[in-house]
Enzyme design. Sequence first.
Site, PDB file in Angstrom:
ATOM      1  N   LYS A  43       0.877  -1.182   0.000  1.00  0.00           N
ATOM      2  CA  LYS A  43       0.000   0.000   0.000  1.00  0.00           C
ATOM      3  C   LYS A  43       0.907   1.223   0.000  1.00  0.00           C
ATOM      4  O   LYS A  43       1.962   1.224   0.647  1.00  0.00           O
ATOM      5  CB  LYS A  43      -0.846   0.011   1.285  1.00  0.00           C
ATOM      6  CG  LYS A  43      -1.571   1.320   1.553  1.00  0.00           C
ATOM      7  CD  LYS A  43      -2.639   1.625   0.504  1.00  0.00           C
ATOM      8  CE  LYS A  43      -3.207   3.033   0.687  1.00  0.00           C
ATOM      9  NZ  LYS A  43      -4.137   3.395  -0.413  1.00  0.00           N
ATOM     10  N   SER A  68     -12.315   6.443  -2.431  1.00  0.00           N
ATOM     11  CA  SER A  68     -11.652   7.675  -2.015  1.00  0.00           C
ATOM     12  C   SER A  68     -11.030   7.397  -0.649  1.00  0.00           C
ATOM     13  O   SER A  68     -11.467   7.919   0.380  1.00  0.00           O
ATOM     14  CB  SER A  68     -12.643   8.838  -1.944  1.00  0.00           C
ATOM     15  OG  SER A  68     -11.924  10.031  -1.636  1.00  0.00           O
ATOM     16  N   CYS A 128      -2.223   9.842  -6.654  1.00  0.00           N
ATOM     17  CA  CYS A 128      -3.397   9.592  -5.816  1.00  0.00           C
ATOM     18  C   CYS A 128      -4.404  10.732  -6.024  1.00  0.00           C
ATOM     19  O   CYS A 128      -4.065  11.903  -5.831  1.00  0.00           O
ATOM     20  CB  CYS A 128      -3.035   9.502  -4.336  1.00  0.00           C
ATOM     21  SG  CYS A 128      -4.526   9.302  -3.325  1.00  0.00           S
TER      22      CYS A 128
HETATM   23  O1  LIG Z   1      -3.165   6.313  -5.510  1.00  0.00           O
HETATM   24  C1  LIG Z   1      -4.279   5.991  -5.071  1.00  0.00           C
HETATM   25  N1  LIG Z   1      -5.267   5.651  -5.917  1.00  0.00           N
HETATM   26  C2  LIG Z   1      -6.507   5.363  -5.502  1.00  0.00           C
HETATM   27  O2  LIG Z   1      -7.390   5.108  -6.333  1.00  0.00           O
HETATM   28  N2  LIG Z   1      -6.780   5.360  -4.166  1.00  0.00           N
HETATM   29  C3  LIG Z   1      -5.735   5.434  -3.223  1.00  0.00           C
HETATM   30  C4  LIG Z   1      -6.145   6.169  -1.976  1.00  0.00           C
HETATM   31  O3  LIG Z   1      -7.122   6.928  -1.998  1.00  0.00           O
HETATM   32  O4  LIG Z   1      -5.422   5.974  -0.981  1.00  0.00           O
HETATM   33  N3  LIG Z   1      -4.521   5.984  -3.722  1.00  0.00           N
END
Ligand SMILES: O=C1NC(=O)NC(C(=O)O)N1
Length: 310
Positions: A43, A68, A128
């Site tokens: 992550k 989101s 993001c």
């Molecule tokens: O880079 C991202 N893309 C997404 O679609 N969601 C996550 C997030 O919101 O953490 N981060």
Amino acid sequence: MLKTNFLDVELSNPLMNASGVHCMTTKELDELATSEAGAFVTKTATRDYREGNPEPRYYDTALGSINSMGLPNNGLDYYLDYVIERQRAGAKLQFLSVTGMSYDENIALLKKIQESEYEGVTEFNLSCPNVPGKPQIAYDFELTDKLLAEVFTFFTKPIGVKLPPYFDIAHFDEMAKILNKYPLTYVNSVNSVGNGLYIDLDKEQVVIKPKGGFGGLGGEYIKPTALANVRAFRERLNPSIKIIGTGGVINGKDIFEHILCGADLVQVGTTLHKEGVSVFARLTKELQEVMKEKGYSSLDDFRGKLKVIE
Ligand SMILES: O=C1NC(=O)NC(C(=O)O)N1
């Protein structure tokens, strides 16, 4: 048949998770590491622990997903410790995703990784779409250029960038020109298609709480956009820069199409979220079936060989 070489490491197949899906905790990461997936990515980590946006912040739909999340994560040290520990135990190829909440934090994060004993790949998330008030870095060409220029004054380890989808040929041209200036290991296209809106008709209401229901789209909605971005960057980037294709993978045919557009590795997000890590066993089997039907015995036989109409 699905063997893939990435940074001189041989992977059993080109599949991995998309950052953000099934990779928040060491338990989830262990499940990925012991699944059929060829590799995994963590992550996206910020310097400090982040709660992320208020829930509900993720919603699966018939055709995909909207999220989101707001970069909830356990902080860089949590993920750095994890990948270093696995590296000491012999792990060959790992991907650590990071992003900062400011320009200076981006630099500080990468300096910390550079100075650490981690030798794996860093995925620098420039896309993001879900932190209120924070524009997606990679939609600001000048900022991206400035940031990468500074990063490469000190960063010597393998690093790729996670890009948002672009929708204008001029933007493919401009972004590729910038990216070709730097010794990037790869480009990962695409992150979610930012700021879509999904409505629950019965309730006449949005389905996620943050940002009035606006969120990044994944799944079937975005495959044509993802394939176009993979193809556009493959056509424009130096061959030394690999491509990871992300977006819209539901079955083996979708993976075949990503590779046909030039992808070296392919990431799975929404479908992994819906199905769990068993999805990798299904997808590798389906990809092999497609290849067999078409008479291909290796990914090199068709990678990047999408035909146009002359
Ligand atoms: O880079 C991202 N893309 C997404 O679609 N969601 C996550 C997030 O919101 O953490 N981060």
